[in-house]
Design a protein around this motif. Structure first.
Motif, mmCIF file in Angstrom:
data_model
loop_
_atom_site.group_PDB
_atom_site.id
_atom_site.type_symbol
_atom_site.label_atom_id
_atom_site.label_comp_id
_atom_site.label_asym_id
_atom_site.label_seq_id
_atom_site.Cartn_x
_atom_site.Cartn_y
_atom_site.Cartn_z
ATOM 1 N N ASP A 7 0.873 -1.174 0.000
ATOM 2 C CA ASP A 7 0.000 0.000 0.000
ATOM 3 C C ASP A 7 0.916 1.231 0.000
ATOM 4 O O ASP A 7 2.140 1.105 0.055
ATOM 5 C CB ASP A 7 -1.035 -0.004 1.130
ATOM 6 C CG ASP A 7 -0.444 0.143 2.510
ATOM 7 O OD1 ASP A 7 0.566 0.849 2.683
ATOM 8 O OD2 ASP A 7 -1.005 -0.436 3.451
ATOM 9 N N ASN A 8 0.310 2.397 -0.079
ATOM 10 C CA ASN A 8 1.087 3.627 -0.278
ATOM 11 C C ASN A 8 2.076 3.931 0.840
ATOM 12 O O ASN A 8 3.016 4.704 0.620
ATOM 13 C CB ASN A 8 0.162 4.816 -0.513
ATOM 14 C CG ASN A 8 -0.395 4.811 -1.922
ATOM 15 O OD1 ASN A 8 0.201 4.237 -2.827
ATOM 16 N ND2 ASN A 8 -1.550 5.425 -2.102
ATOM 17 N N LYS A 11 5.516 3.341 -0.416
ATOM 18 C CA LYS A 11 5.930 4.009 -1.654
ATOM 19 C C LYS A 11 7.377 4.506 -1.605
ATOM 20 O O LYS A 11 8.147 4.308 -2.546
ATOM 21 C CB LYS A 11 4.992 5.164 -1.996
ATOM 22 C CG LYS A 11 5.331 5.814 -3.347
ATOM 23 C CD LYS A 11 4.429 6.972 -3.662
ATOM 24 C CE LYS A 11 4.721 7.599 -5.002
ATOM 25 N NZ LYS A 11 6.103 7.676 -5.415
ATOM 26 N N GLN A 35 2.650 -0.111 -10.936
ATOM 27 C CA GLN A 35 1.858 0.593 -11.951
ATOM 28 C C GLN A 35 0.828 -0.328 -12.590
ATOM 29 O O GLN A 35 -0.247 0.115 -12.993
ATOM 30 C CB GLN A 35 2.768 1.192 -13.022
ATOM 31 C CG GLN A 35 3.530 2.395 -12.527
ATOM 32 C CD GLN A 35 4.433 2.981 -13.610
ATOM 33 O OE1 GLN A 35 4.818 2.302 -14.562
ATOM 34 N NE2 GLN A 35 4.763 4.248 -13.455
ATOM 35 N N LEU A 37 -0.871 -2.641 -11.106
ATOM 36 C CA LEU A 37 -1.953 -3.002 -10.184
ATOM 37 C C LEU A 37 -3.292 -2.417 -10.607
ATOM 38 O O LEU A 37 -4.322 -3.075 -10.502
ATOM 39 C CB LEU A 37 -1.635 -2.539 -8.762
ATOM 40 C CG LEU A 37 -0.510 -3.245 -8.028
ATOM 41 C CD1 LEU A 37 -0.298 -2.611 -6.662
ATOM 42 C CD2 LEU A 37 -0.773 -4.722 -7.908
ATOM 43 N N SER A 38 -3.287 -1.190 -11.077
ATOM 44 C CA SER A 38 -4.549 -0.536 -11.435
ATOM 45 C C SER A 38 -5.160 -1.120 -12.704
ATOM 46 O O SER A 38 -6.348 -0.947 -12.951
ATOM 47 C CB SER A 38 -4.332 0.967 -11.601
ATOM 48 O OG SER A 38 -3.418 1.201 -12.654
ATOM 49 N N GLU A 39 -4.375 -1.834 -13.489
ATOM 50 C CA GLU A 39 -4.852 -2.408 -14.742
ATOM 51 C C GLU A 39 -5.390 -3.830 -14.582
ATOM 52 O O GLU A 39 -6.035 -4.352 -15.487
ATOM 53 C CB GLU A 39 -3.715 -2.421 -15.771
ATOM 54 C CG GLU A 39 -3.179 -1.044 -16.093
ATOM 55 C CD GLU A 39 -1.907 -1.113 -16.919
ATOM 56 O OE1 GLU A 39 -1.644 -2.156 -17.559
ATOM 57 O OE2 GLU A 39 -1.170 -0.113 -16.906
ATOM 58 N N ASP A 40 -5.091 -4.473 -13.448
ATOM 59 C CA ASP A 40 -5.455 -5.882 -13.282
ATOM 60 C C ASP A 40 -5.755 -6.159 -11.808
ATOM 61 O O ASP A 40 -4.841 -6.186 -10.977
ATOM 62 C CB ASP A 40 -4.298 -6.769 -13.772
ATOM 63 C CG ASP A 40 -4.643 -8.242 -13.792
ATOM 64 O OD1 ASP A 40 -5.640 -8.651 -13.163
ATOM 65 O OD2 ASP A 40 -3.892 -9.002 -14.432
ATOM 66 N N ILE A 41 -7.028 -6.389 -11.499
ATOM 67 C CA ILE A 41 -7.434 -6.607 -10.111
ATOM 68 C C ILE A 41 -6.952 -7.945 -9.556
ATOM 69 O O ILE A 41 -7.079 -8.210 -8.366
ATOM 70 C CB ILE A 41 -8.967 -6.505 -9.946
ATOM 71 C CG1 ILE A 41 -9.670 -7.586 -10.778
ATOM 72 C CG2 ILE A 41 -9.466 -5.122 -10.285
ATOM 73 C CD1 ILE A 41 -11.140 -7.738 -10.449
ATOM 74 N N TYR A 44 -1.323 -8.712 -7.108
ATOM 75 C CA TYR A 44 -1.102 -8.247 -5.743
ATOM 76 C C TYR A 44 0.397 -8.056 -5.541
ATOM 77 O O TYR A 44 1.147 -9.036 -5.600
ATOM 78 C CB TYR A 44 -1.630 -9.268 -4.734
ATOM 79 C CG TYR A 44 -3.084 -9.589 -4.937
ATOM 80 C CD1 TYR A 44 -4.069 -8.873 -4.258
ATOM 81 C CD2 TYR A 44 -3.482 -10.581 -5.826
ATOM 82 C CE1 TYR A 44 -5.419 -9.152 -4.460
ATOM 83 C CE2 TYR A 44 -4.822 -10.868 -6.029
ATOM 84 C CZ TYR A 44 -5.780 -10.151 -5.348
ATOM 85 O OH TYR A 44 -7.101 -10.438 -5.546
#
Length: 155
Positions: A7-8, A11, A35, A37-41, A44
């Protein structure tokens, strides 16, 4: 050592994670993985922490991610495994792999196997995976950088 979902709060540690050119021949930098992660749920990103130091990083990928390497729809793919160059040779990668099965069992309860694909020329990684219980059953695939050895860890 503890492993956590990214998680952030991690970062800054990811931004300072160091891989050599040799390591980057076989794996992606964690920044690149995050990067995606937002394209593929089904992806992990996982961080392995020794105290407050990020020492090892990898991705667990369900469903379509594992399909090129396994017909087992209850397996999960381990990909982009790396150890920060500054912490190599201290057993962190082995420790992360040894606690990974428990983490998978607790967080992906339907999963019965961890699958990985390792480049056949990456002898250090091959030895590490074998020493941590991954089994080479003779399955080979061609990847963008050559032959891949598919290995399984059965939960």
């Amino acid at each position: 050592m503890k492993i956590h979902f990214y998680d952030n709060k991690f970062k800054n540690a990811i931004d300072n994670y160091e891989l050599t050119e040799e390591q980057l021949r076989y794996t992606k930098h964690p920044k690149d993985c995050i990067q995606l992660l937002s394209e593929d749920i089904n992806r992990y990103s996982i961080v392995a922490m020794e105290g407050n130091k990020l020492v090892t990083f990898f991705v667990l990928h369900k469903n379509d991610g594992v399909k090129p390497y396994s017909n087992n729809n209850r397996s999960i793919l381990l990909r982009s495994f790396s150890t920060d160059f500054r912490f190599q040779g201290r057993g962190y990668a082995k420790n992360a792999l040894m606690i990974l099965p428990k983490f998978v069992k607790e967080n992906f309860t339907q999963t019965n196997a961890i699958v990985l694909a390792v480049n056949s020329t990456n002898k250090v990684a091959l030895r590490l995976y074998k020493n941590c219980g991954f089994v080479d059953e003779g399955v080979r695939e061609m990847g963008p950088k050559g032959e891949l050895i598919i290995m399984n860890y059965y939960l």
